[in-house]
Structure formats: structure tokens, C-alpha cells
Design a protein around this motif. Structure first.
Motif, PDB file in Angstrom:
ATOM      1  N   GLY A  11      34.140  46.281  32.852  1.00 18.55           N
ATOM      2  CA  GLY A  11      33.724  47.296  33.820  1.00 18.55           C
ATOM      3  C   GLY A  11      33.564  48.661  33.181  1.00 18.55           C
ATOM      4  N   TRP A  58      33.296  40.407  35.016  1.00 18.91           N
ATOM      5  CA  TRP A  58      32.720  41.410  35.902  1.00 18.91           C
ATOM      6  C   TRP A  58      31.245  41.087  36.144  1.00 18.91           C
ATOM      7  N   LYS A  70      27.132  44.537  40.919  1.00 19.34           N
ATOM      8  CA  LYS A  70      26.997  44.362  42.368  1.00 19.34           C
ATOM      9  C   LYS A  70      25.800  45.134  42.918  1.00 19.34           C
ATOM     10  N   VAL A  86      27.332  49.763  40.727  1.00 11.25           N
ATOM     11  CA  VAL A  86      28.616  49.238  41.188  1.00 11.25           C
ATOM     12  C   VAL A  86      28.881  47.927  40.457  1.00 11.25           C
ATOM     13  N   LEU A  87      30.020  47.860  39.786  1.00 10.75           N
ATOM     14  CA  LEU A  87      30.447  46.654  39.087  1.00 10.75           C
ATOM     15  C   LEU A  87      31.693  46.127  39.770  1.00 10.75           C
ATOM     16  N   GLY A  88      31.883  44.815  39.737  1.00  9.29           N
ATOM     17  CA  GLY A  88      33.041  44.254  40.414  1.00  9.29           C
ATOM     18  C   GLY A  88      33.621  43.054  39.701  1.00  9.29           C
ATOM     19  N   CYS A  89      34.891  42.795  39.975  1.00  6.23           N
ATOM     20  CA  CYS A  89      35.542  41.589  39.469  1.00  6.23           C
ATOM     21  C   CYS A  89      36.633  41.161  40.443  1.00  6.23           C
ATOM     22  N   HIS A  90      37.090  39.929  40.267  1.00  4.79           N
ATOM     23  CA  HIS A  90      38.166  39.368  41.079  1.00  4.79           C
ATOM     24  C   HIS A  90      39.365  39.098  40.195  1.00  4.79           C
ATOM     25  N   GLU A 113      40.150  42.238  44.935  1.00  6.75           N
ATOM     26  CA  GLU A 113      38.734  42.483  44.707  1.00  6.75           C
ATOM     27  C   GLU A 113      38.625  43.915  44.201  1.00  6.75           C
ATOM     28  N   THR A 161      36.286  46.978  42.482  1.00 13.02           N
ATOM     29  CA  THR A 161      34.958  47.501  42.172  1.00 13.02           C
ATOM     30  C   THR A 161      35.102  48.866  41.524  1.00 13.02           C
ATOM     31  N   THR A 198      32.526  52.176  40.846  1.00 13.28           N
ATOM     32  CA  THR A 198      31.228  52.797  41.098  1.00 13.28           C
ATOM     33  C   THR A 198      31.039  53.939  40.115  1.00 13.28           C
ATOM     34  N   SER A 231      41.775  53.627  46.570  1.00 15.65           N
ATOM     35  CA  SER A 231      40.642  54.199  45.840  1.00 15.65           C
ATOM     36  C   SER A 231      41.109  55.404  45.038  1.00 15.65           C
TER      37      SER A 231
END
Length: 300
Positions: A22, A93, A96, A104-108, A120, A122, A124, A291
Motif C-alpha cells: 500500500g 493489496w 480499489k 484508493v488501495l485496500g487489503c484484508h 478491511e 484502505t 487513500t 481513520s
């Protein structure tokens, strides 16, 4: 590399963000770098620009207990016996969202033997006339409470001169003393009269820093700023809010190879080894979110 990184641009700013950790891979203002970058392939060197979650910095021995259950994470810093920089750096990642000046990047992060919650995550990234803005958002989608901490990991570049010639302004009154061998917390120390007192801007020189700082001075809006200046007149600033009561600063010293290439400035929601101490650890209940945001901008 379509699908694995996003190129951003706005005015004089340009950036590249990548699904590898990310991370912020590049950030430039005009023709100069504001962070130490890295190439489009391979491992991310020195954790440059990655998102460290669900804990920042070191977890001693990789083991901890939470809500009466024992957990063990892989030790990825064997020379110090620590699980370094959390679990998100090991996850896949994905992009998104992507636009000209925003991604926006995301991973679990799944629950398992190393972590109780399902997260979850993310990040930005966006560019504006005011610089690069980052925000990490975490949601506990699992059924159990989860301990949480986070930090970004950029290495700032003030200008063309060697790091020793840069000047630092770090508005922190207290630092966390650590053991010399494993860099694990010992206790809080005042910076007054210490080599780590950069509350008034001064030259870095040969001082070596790899410490967490707190007791941070902020403006009326709750914002704190670290500024690094080059003798040429250029500089870079990292700004963050009250979500982050700590900041790790590291002069990038390495025993082998190029070192002191940039100054790591890492706003942290909690100090190193917080899964043991509990200090400023966030406890995300199922369905809860967290956040935290920061900004990097050029100084002229």
C-alpha cells in the motif's frame, strides 16, 4: 504496471502509489524528490512508504496475549527478534479506485493465529496544491474485538545535500528510550538537554535517531508538523493530526550499503511494542472503524 500501481498528478506535484505494501513509491514536486523512492519491481526496500498495520514498529518476539488468548506473528526482524511493522505489509493489496489525482488501495487482514480481528484496510492518496494527503481507514469486520495501531513509513528528502547537513524541526518534548540491541522500549525521557532536542530547528549532523517521540506541540487545529530543511533552501514538511499522538523518526542508518538517504518520519497511533504495553492501543470492536490522516508537502 497496470493494476499494480497508480500515477497521480496535480499542479507541480506527482506521485506513484503501489499495491506493494500500500506504499507511496514516489513523490515529487517539480523536478525534485520529496521522499526516498524505489523501483517498480521487487521487494520494497527499508519499508519505504508502506502502511504499517495493525501495529507499527516492533512487536517483541512476535507473541502477545489479547482478551485472554495467545497470538504469534512471524518474526521478520530475526536479528532483533521482533515482528516488525504489522501484517498489512504481507497482504495482497489491490487498487480499489484510481483517478488523475486520487487513488484508493485496500487489503484484508484476516483473523488467525497471529491476529484476533478481521480488518478491511484502505489507504487513500490524493494530491492538491497543498501536497500529498494520505488517510488510512480500518474497519473490524470480524466477530471479535481487535487491537489496532497504524503508521505510514515515508523517508523524507529535504534536498540535494547529505542528510548530515539537513536541519530538523521536531516539536516533541519527550522520547521513548529503547534498548541498544533490540530497540525495545525502556521508558520515557525528556528531550531537554538531550541530543534529540530539535524543538528549535538545528542541523542534524551525525546524530543517529531511531526513536518514538511524544508530548508533541500542535497548533490550534491540533495539527503537528515536522520540517526538514536543506542548505540550498528547499525542504519538506509532514503534517498530522491528533489521531497520531506519537511520531517515529529515523535517520536511516544502515550497517551495510547506502545509508542516511532520507529521514523517516512516521506518525504513529501508538508507540513500539504497544501490544504488550497497551499504551495508546486502539481497541476496535466488531463493526467499529478508525481513520487517521497526514500530509507531505514541499517547502521552498
Amino acid at each position: 504496471m497496470p493494476g499494480t500501481e497508480v500515477h497521480l498528478a496535480h499542479g507541480a506535484y506527482s506521485a506513484v502509489v503501489t499495491v506493494r505494501g500500500g506504499a507511496l513509491r514516489k513523490l515529487r514536486h517539480g523536478d525534485r524528490d520529496l521522499v526516498v523512492g524505489f523501483g517498480p519491481d521487487g521487494a520494497v526496500p527499508d519499508y519505504r512508504g508502506v502502511i504499517c498495520a495493525p501495529w507499527p514498529n516492533r512487536l517483541a518476539d512476535g507473541t502477545y496475549t489479547y482478551a485472554g488468548k495467545a497470538y504469534a506473528a512471524a518474526v521478520n526482524e530475526p536479528e532483533r527478534g521482533s515482528a516488525l511493522h504489522g501484517l498489512a505489509i504481507h497482504q495482497a493489496w489491490e487498487v480499489k479506485e484510481a483517478a488523475g489525482d486520487r487513488a484508493v488501495l485496500g487489503c484484508h487482514i484476516p483473523s488467525g493465529p497471529d491476529y484476533p480481528g478481521d480488518l478491511e484496510l484502505t489507504v487513500t492518496y490524493s494530491l492538491s496544491d497543498g501536497g500529498l494527503h494520505g488517510m488510512v481507514h480500518a474497519v473490524n469486520t470480524g466477530s471479535a474485538a481487535a487491537p489496532y495501531g497504524v503508521c505510514p513509513h515515508p523517508y523524507l528528502v529535504a534536498g540535494p545535500s547529505p542528510l548530515d547537513d539537513w536541519s530538523l524541526e521536531l516539536p516533541a518534548g519527550t522520547y521513548l528510550e529503547v534498548t541498544p540491541d533490540r530497540l525495545l522500549p525502556i521508558g520515557l525521557r525528556q528531550v531537554a538537554g538531550d541530543a534529540f532536542d530539535f524543538r528549535s530547528v538545528r542541523r542534524l549532523g551525525q546524530v543517529k535517531i531511531d526513536h518514538a517521540f511524544t508530548d508533541i506541540a500542535r497548533d490550534a487545529s491540533g495539527l503537528a508538523r515536522v520540517r526538514v530543511h536543506d542548505p540550498s533552501g528547499t525542504g519538506v514538511e509532514l503534517e498530522w493530526g491528533t489521531e497520531w499522538p506519537w511520531v517515529q523518526v529515523h535517520t536511516g542508518d544502515k550497517p551495510i550499503g547506502p545509508d542516511r538517504l532520507g529521514l523517516a518520519v512516521e506518525p504513529m497511533t501508538c508507540p513500539p511494542d504497544a501490544l504488550h504495553s497497551g499504551t495508546d492501543l486502539v481497541h476496535l470492536q466488531p463493526g467499529q472503524s478508525h481513520s487517521a490522516a497526514w500530509t507531505i508537502r514541499a517547502l521552498h
